[in-house]
Design an enzyme around this catalytic site. Structure first.
Site, PDB file in Angstrom:
ATOM      1  N   GLN A 199     -13.789   5.952   0.393  1.00  0.00           N
ATOM      2  CA  GLN A 199     -13.097   5.509   1.598  1.00  0.00           C
ATOM      3  C   GLN A 199     -11.821   6.325   1.761  1.00  0.00           C
ATOM      4  O   GLN A 199     -11.078   6.531   0.809  1.00  0.00           O
ATOM      5  CB  GLN A 199     -12.747   4.023   1.468  1.00  0.00           C
ATOM      6  CG  GLN A 199     -11.495   3.556   2.198  1.00  0.00           C
ATOM      7  CD  GLN A 199     -11.625   3.562   3.701  1.00  0.00           C
ATOM      8  OE1 GLN A 199     -12.707   3.396   4.242  1.00  0.00           O
ATOM      9  NE2 GLN A 199     -10.521   3.747   4.395  1.00  0.00           N
ATOM     10  N   HIS A 207      -6.529  15.371   0.085  1.00  0.00           N
ATOM     11  CA  HIS A 207      -5.648  16.309  -0.611  1.00  0.00           C
ATOM     12  C   HIS A 207      -6.167  16.528  -2.033  1.00  0.00           C
ATOM     13  O   HIS A 207      -7.218  16.024  -2.419  1.00  0.00           O
ATOM     14  CB  HIS A 207      -4.189  15.842  -0.560  1.00  0.00           C
ATOM     15  CG  HIS A 207      -3.963  14.431  -1.022  1.00  0.00           C
ATOM     16  ND1 HIS A 207      -4.236  14.015  -2.299  1.00  0.00           N
ATOM     17  CD2 HIS A 207      -3.474  13.339  -0.369  1.00  0.00           C
ATOM     18  CE1 HIS A 207      -3.914  12.742  -2.431  1.00  0.00           C
ATOM     19  NE2 HIS A 207      -3.462  12.303  -1.268  1.00  0.00           N
ATOM     20  N   GLY A 247      -8.791   3.938  -6.035  1.00  0.00           N
ATOM     21  CA  GLY A 247      -7.679   4.667  -6.626  1.00  0.00           C
ATOM     22  C   GLY A 247      -6.381   3.914  -6.516  1.00  0.00           C
ATOM     23  O   GLY A 247      -6.350   2.676  -6.458  1.00  0.00           O
ATOM     24  N   ARG A 248      -5.301   4.656  -6.441  1.00  0.00           N
ATOM     25  CA  ARG A 248      -3.954   4.085  -6.343  1.00  0.00           C
ATOM     26  C   ARG A 248      -3.733   3.502  -4.952  1.00  0.00           C
ATOM     27  O   ARG A 248      -4.008   4.135  -3.951  1.00  0.00           O
ATOM     28  CB  ARG A 248      -2.942   5.204  -6.611  1.00  0.00           C
ATOM     29  CG  ARG A 248      -1.489   4.804  -6.456  1.00  0.00           C
ATOM     30  CD  ARG A 248      -0.598   6.021  -6.464  1.00  0.00           C
ATOM     31  NE  ARG A 248      -0.833   6.855  -5.295  1.00  0.00           N
ATOM     32  CZ  ARG A 248      -0.256   6.687  -4.111  1.00  0.00           C
ATOM     33  NH1 ARG A 248       0.573   5.666  -3.918  1.00  0.00           N
ATOM     34  NH2 ARG A 248      -0.517   7.496  -3.107  1.00  0.00           N
ATOM     35  N   ASP A 249      -3.241   2.266  -4.892  1.00  0.00           N
ATOM     36  CA  ASP A 249      -2.796   1.632  -3.647  1.00  0.00           C
ATOM     37  C   ASP A 249      -3.852   1.699  -2.554  1.00  0.00           C
ATOM     38  O   ASP A 249      -3.559   2.065  -1.417  1.00  0.00           O
ATOM     39  CB  ASP A 249      -1.492   2.287  -3.182  1.00  0.00           C
ATOM     40  CG  ASP A 249      -0.763   1.456  -2.131  1.00  0.00           C
ATOM     41  OD1 ASP A 249      -0.934   0.225  -2.136  1.00  0.00           O
ATOM     42  OD2 ASP A 249      -0.039   2.039  -1.307  1.00  0.00           O
ATOM     43  N   ALA A 267      -5.962   1.051   0.475  1.00  0.00           N
ATOM     44  CA  ALA A 267      -5.761   0.326   1.741  1.00  0.00           C
ATOM     45  C   ALA A 267      -4.387  -0.322   1.841  1.00  0.00           C
ATOM     46  O   ALA A 267      -4.192  -1.281   2.581  1.00  0.00           O
ATOM     47  CB  ALA A 267      -6.849  -0.737   1.937  1.00  0.00           C
TER      48      ALA A 267
END
Length: 387
Positions: A190, A196, A284-286, A288
């Site tokens: 998502q 990046h 992953g990190r944070d 949504a």
């Protein structure tokens, strides 16, 4: 393995042939509900099976249990209410014509229930805040408390830009595409940002353990400062062409709107990708997240509140990836010896800030082809309009 749709059956709410003709004819005589772009996106995703097992907008029993327990009224896991807020007058048994933001008839709803939801309770439980500065809470309050619930039949889907047409892949078709490729284990990714280098790193790490990667960007409503979906799609195309094995990656769009509900939306996103046929899902990190409303890894911790057999899609958890100055590559604290001073942390927010300031993101942040597309888009947006 083939993963079942959530609830066991992939829903299809699209009316065809004579049924469609009858509904289109009927629609002209019914009271109109003018859908917002978010509501139209929910209707589209529901129609094609992305929100299986939902067959319509949720009523009070489902709303209450989802808000309080992250379950549908029958006990099936579900983390975010999908309701239709409207002030159109209706009573049980009525039929309503659902029109998209462009005025086209999209479907017909048969009213089962009209109810008032507790907006404050939904904000506090789903978004973990009642702050109007939270974009999801702001939308919730703007919609209001009165909701109309009932099953829908859909006659048309919302329009998408021509450039998106090759990537319109409903769940039934994505499942066929996976099967044609011989993929049994598929990981979904998502995103609402250009990919990046940190995203590239975690998607490739996930791909090492499965057959295929399903890059599935969300193209519905996002915050005004998020990079437009049309620009992002060009970035995904360039990145896949230059930096991924083409036979192991599939790109398609997710028409949903962002809620920015953090942990709850991570579950929501996972269940949607399960319906599309994914067996695994990257968290992953944070995930949504927005602002400082959620902890860095809250979206990973929430999966521990469910029995894995209930969700039936395996989350793949990744730490915050960074560019390691020592190893000269992407890494996490699990793989890099670098201390804080030798880590270059990346984020979509940081890339947007650099572009806004007129600075080119370095290769440690993003691939040059992607940077070129983003810079071109920023310059085009900033160019004066001829009078």
């Amino acid at each position: 393995m083939t993963i079942s749709a959530h609830g066991g059956e992939l829903v299809d709410l699209l009316a065809r042939g004579a049924e469609r003709d009858e509904l289109v004819s009927l629609g002209g005589s019914l009271a109109r509900v003018e859908l917002t772009s978010k509501q139209a996106a929910d209707l589209e995703l529901m129609a094609i099976g992305g929100l299986s097992p939902l067959r319509g907008f949720q009523g009070l029993a489902d709303w209450g249990r989802v808000v309080d327990e992250m379950r549908l009224s029958d006990g099936l896991p579900w983390s975010i209410p999908v309701t239709l807020a409207s002030d159109v007058e209706a009573t049980q048994g009525d039929q309503l014509a659902l029109h998209g933001p462009d005025g086209r008839l999209l479907g017909v709803l048969t009213v089962e229930e009209v109810f008032e939801r507790d907006v404050e309770r939904e904000a506090e439980r789903v978004y973990r805040t009642t702050d109007d500065k939270h974009p999801g809470v702001a939308v919730l309050r703007a919609e209001g408390a009165r909701c109309i619930a009932g099953p829908v039949r859909v006659v048309d889907l919302p329009d998408h830009p021509e450039a998106f047409q090759p990537y319109l892949l409903p769940p039934a078709e994505s499942r066929e595409a996976f099967a044609e490729r011989g993929w049994k284990a598929i990981v979904g990714f998502q995103t609402r940002n250009p990919i990046h280098r940190a995203h590239e790193y975690i998607t490739k790490a996930a791909l090492e353990g499965v057959d295929g990667l399903f890059i599935h960007p969300l193209v519905g409503d996002t915050k005004s400062d998020d990079i437009p979906a049309s620009v992002r799609m060009r970035c995904y195309e360039a990145l896949i062409e230059g930096y991924y094995p083409s036979d192991r990656v599939l790109l398609a769009i997710n028409p949903a709107a962002m809620r920015y509900a953090g942990p709850r939306e991570a579950i929501f996103h996972a269940l949607i990708r399960k319906n599309y046929g994914c067996t695994h899902f990257i968290v992953g990190r944070d995930h949504a997240g927005v602002g400082d409303y959620y902890g860095t890894y809250d979206a990973q911790h929430i999966f521990g509140e469910f029995d894995p057999h209930d969700l039936e899609i395996e989350p793949l958890m990744f730490e915050h990836a960074f560019y390691c100055k020592i190893t000269k590559g992407m890494a996490t604290t699990k793989t890099s010896p670098a201390g804080p001073e030798d880590r270059v942390f990346l984020s979509g927010t940081k890339v947007r800030e650099m572009l806004t300031e007129g600075r080119r993101p370095p290769e440690e942040f993003t691939r040059p082809e992607v940077a070129d597309i983003l810079i071109e888009a920023m310059e085009s947006e900033a160019a004066p309009v001829a009078q």
